[in-house]
Every structure is written in C-alpha cells, then in structure tokens.
Enzyme design. Structure first.
Site, short mmCIF file in Angstrom:
data_model
loop_
_atom_site.label_atom_id
_atom_site.label_comp_id
_atom_site.label_asym_id
_atom_site.label_seq_id
_atom_site.Cartn_x
_atom_site.Cartn_y
_atom_site.Cartn_z
N HIS A 17 -13.06 125.32 10.51
CA HIS A 17 -11.72 124.76 10.73
C HIS A 17 -11.16 125.11 12.10
O HIS A 17 -9.94 125.16 12.28
CB HIS A 17 -10.76 125.23 9.62
CG HIS A 17 -11.05 124.60 8.29
ND1 HIS A 17 -10.49 123.41 7.88
CD2 HIS A 17 -11.88 124.98 7.29
CE1 HIS A 17 -10.94 123.09 6.69
NE2 HIS A 17 -11.79 124.02 6.30
N HIS A 104 -20.82 133.38 -1.89
CA HIS A 104 -20.55 132.83 -0.57
C HIS A 104 -20.73 133.93 0.48
O HIS A 104 -21.14 135.04 0.16
CB HIS A 104 -19.13 132.24 -0.52
CG HIS A 104 -19.01 131.02 0.34
ND1 HIS A 104 -19.21 131.06 1.70
CD2 HIS A 104 -18.71 129.73 0.06
CE1 HIS A 104 -19.05 129.85 2.22
NE2 HIS A 104 -18.74 129.02 1.24
N ASP A 354 -18.85 119.91 -1.59
CA ASP A 354 -19.92 119.07 -2.13
C ASP A 354 -20.38 119.62 -3.48
O ASP A 354 -20.72 120.81 -3.56
CB ASP A 354 -21.12 119.06 -1.17
CG ASP A 354 -20.81 118.33 0.12
OD1 ASP A 354 -20.95 117.10 0.13
OD2 ASP A 354 -20.44 118.99 1.11
#
Length: 406
Positions: A17, A104, A354
């Site tokens: 980002h 993650h 996704d």
C-alpha cells in the site's frame, strides 16, 4: 534480498500500500525492440480484479517505463519501470496493529527487522511480484526473438481437483513389489506440454486448459470464497526451445535456479521438476531417458522423465516443472489467535484477498522462468564467446570435444 540474477539482474521495490511498486533491470542487451505493451500484456494477466475468483482490489497496474529505452529500443543501460498503487485501503488492516495474522508474515517480518509495514503484508504481499512480471516480460521477449523459446504455465490443480493428465499420485497406491508403474507423463499430457498456448490457457478464468476440470476448480474456489475461506493448488510450467548447455553445476544447477526462483514467489510450498516425486517410485530401468537421433539429425531423448535437465544442465528437451501454492493465509473467518503481547483473542481480518492464488500466479511463474533462462543464456554465451577466442583443441580424443567447438 530484493535482487535476483547474475548477469540479467532484477531488483524489485515497493510494499502493498505504498505509492508505487516496480523494478530496475540491469543487463538487458541493447538493441531489443521494446514497447510498454510488451510488458503490459503480462501485468494485465497478473492484475487483481479479473473475475469473481480474485481479490476485488481495483488496480489497473499500468506500467511506466522510466529509463533504458529510447525510440522503442533498449540502450543496454538499466531499465526502470514503475506501477502506481491506486486503490489503497490501509485502514482495512487496522486489526494487524494488534494481531499478527495466522500463517502470514506479520510476525516474522517484525522479528527480523524490528519494524514492519502497517498494512497489506508490505513486501510479503503479492503486489511485490509486479516488478518480477514486468522484468520477466522483457526477458521473455529477448528469448523469443533470439531462440524462439516459449514459456507457458497453467493451473494443474485446485485443492483435490487435478487436471486428469497431470503428474499426480495415483488414487490407489500400487503393490510394494510391483514395478509396473505407469509413465509419469501420459500421452495426453505429453501432447499438452508440446502444444499448449497462453491463448488456450486464458480461455477460462481459472487458467486450466481442460474445460470440465476448470469448471470443477471454479466451483471449488467459489465454495471457499462463500465460506470466507481459501484453498491452494498447483501450477505447471513448460519451457520449449531451450538450447542445451544451460546451467552452472554444481551449486547453480538449472533445476536449482528454477527452484530458487519459484520458491521465492509468495505462498509457494513445493517444487518438482520432470517426474518429480513420482520418479522415486520407478526403477532406473524404466526411469532412464534413452538417447536417440532425431529426424533433424540432432541428439535427443526418447522419453523425458528428466524434465529437460540432466546433471543440472539443459539437454534440449522441453523443461517442465510444477509448483505448489498453499491456501492464502489471509481469510475473513474469525480465528482464535494471540495478539503481539500474547493476549488471546479473535481476529476477523478485513481487506480484499484472493480465495485462491493459482489463477493469478500463472504469469508470475512464467516471469520467474523467463528470468532464470535469460540469466543462464547470458552466462553460457559469455563462456562460449571466451572459449571461441582460444585455438582449436587438437590434443584430446574426439569423444572429449564437441565437434563444433573451437
């Protein structure tokens, strides 16, 4: 680190980002015709928001070529390229200020650097692969123009749904003392590897070149999405037209470089080349690739269990391999986990993700394959050019010297 390659070197930059992502490519030969569309085609295949099977993040991923090119021709100097992040929503990741997302990279990046990006996974995000895909498109154009090399990847499985002709374990294991194992490559799969095109791959949104299987895969991904969950899969890639002699034994064997490249892609968990793990079930008498003289007079192999690589060096046959992608770690289900301070709690991640990465991973796999082959071509050409300056070898037996060598 963030640089890949020896002579064809690619450095990527950017977080999920931040203002932009991109790459610097050093070592591209001068004189290559190159236009933005040569790069944009692959970036558009990678971009988010292509269908209801991908993240709805709306990024056009338009490439801006910054340097190294004039009048549509590469100069041999570093090529800079940039893609702006337009649809940024860092507020969607406020929960990660408190919670490291399960499986993650939030926790490991913080442990490594002592500081981490506040949103979207930072450098661990698939946004980083934009630079790879753009650089791979440039490498691929050179390989196609000079050698006629073709690189095509496709989705070969989603969850437990496999392309029927792909290399996958049998449903029922054979008896332990039975060596009559079927060829790892069925005739249908051999034909597929030799003929598959990107146009055929892109005929459906799942990028599986078998319509019936593609529909089952699509429904499996939609089921995961509806459950706020995710699912993994595999991508198979074939490289056709690779000249023999590529690869740098012993530590930089061609399959080792391909494995390095593929396992650097986010969410990858496995790599196999040629017959892969299936080859462990087959005796050498059935697994060996016998040499034959081809119709054009060149040497080749009757079968291709080796996947086009022997001794870490390309043998001129098609190179094929398969990569396993895990189920995406970020899901929208509430998950019991712990905060950074160890306090137990529940995380329900927001953001746009996704449910399965393999459809969008196809151009990324192709790009990394292009970067590996391009680098190895330049290395081998440097060796051959240096050797050509020496006097012809006349003191060794003919069987020790390639007839065309100087």
């Amino acid at each position: 680190m963030s640089t890949f390659g020896t002579l064809f070197r690619v450095t990527t930059y950017g977080e999920s980002h931040c203002a932009s992502v991109g790459a610097i490519i050093d070592g591209c030969p001068p004189g290559l015709p190159l236009e933005p569309q040569d790069v944009q085609t692959q970036l558009s295949r990678r971009r988010p928001g292509q269908s209801n099977l991908t993240t709805p993040r709306d990024e056009k991923d338009l490439v801006h070529l910054q340097s190294g090119i004039e009048h549509g021709i590469t100069l041999g100097t570093p090529i800079g390229l940039l893609v702006r992040n337009e649809d940024q929503r860092p507020r969607d990741y406020s929960e990660t200020d408190l919670y490291p997302r399960p499986s993650h990279a939030d926790w490991t990046y913080l442990e490594k650097y002592g500081v981490k990006a506040s949103s979207g996974g930072g450098r661990s995000s698939a946004r980083e692969t934009i630079g790879r895909v753009a650089a791979g498109a440039i490498a691929e154009k050179y390989l196609k123009a000079v050698y006629g090399i073709e690189i095509v990847a496709f989705v070969s499985s989603v969850g437990k749904i496999h392309l029927p002709t792909s290399v996958c374990p049998p449903l029922l294991a054979p008896a332990e003392d039975n060596d009559d194992v079927e060829d790892a490559l069925s005739p249908e799969f051999v034909k597929l590897l030799k003929t598959i095109t990107r146009e055929e791959v892109d005929k459906n949104i799942i990028r599986c070149p078998h319509p019936e299987t593609a529909e089952r895969m699509t429904q499996r991904i939609l089921r995961a999405k509806d459950a706020l969950d995710s699912i993994g899969g595999t991508v198979t890639c074939v490289i056709r037209g690779v000249p023999s002699g590529l690869g740098e034994p012993v530590f930089d064997k061609l399959e080792a470089k391909l494995a390095h490249a593929m396992l650097s892609i986010p969410a990858t968990k496995g790599f196999e080349v040629g017959s892969g793990f299936r080859g462990t079930e087959v005796p050498g008498s059935k697994h060996n690739d016998s040499f034959i003289r081809k119709a054009d007079g060149s040497m080749g192999t009757k079968t291709n269990w080796s996947g086009g690589i022997q001794g870490g060096i390309s043998n001129g046959e098609d190179i094929y391999f398969r990569i396993g992608f895990k189920s995406p770690a970020t899901i929208s289900q509430a998950q019991d986990t712990a905060q950074y301070d160890g306090t137990a709690g529940t995380l329900a991640a927001r953001g746009r993700h996704d449910p399965c990465v393999v459809p969008r991973a196809v151009p990324i796999v192709e790009a990394m394959a292009s970067l590996v082959i391009m680098d190895q071509v330049l290395i081998q050409n440097a060796r051959k050019s240096s050797a050509a300056l020496l006097p012809a070898i006349t003191t060794l037996p003919p069987t020790m010297v390639k007839p065309t060598a100087n």
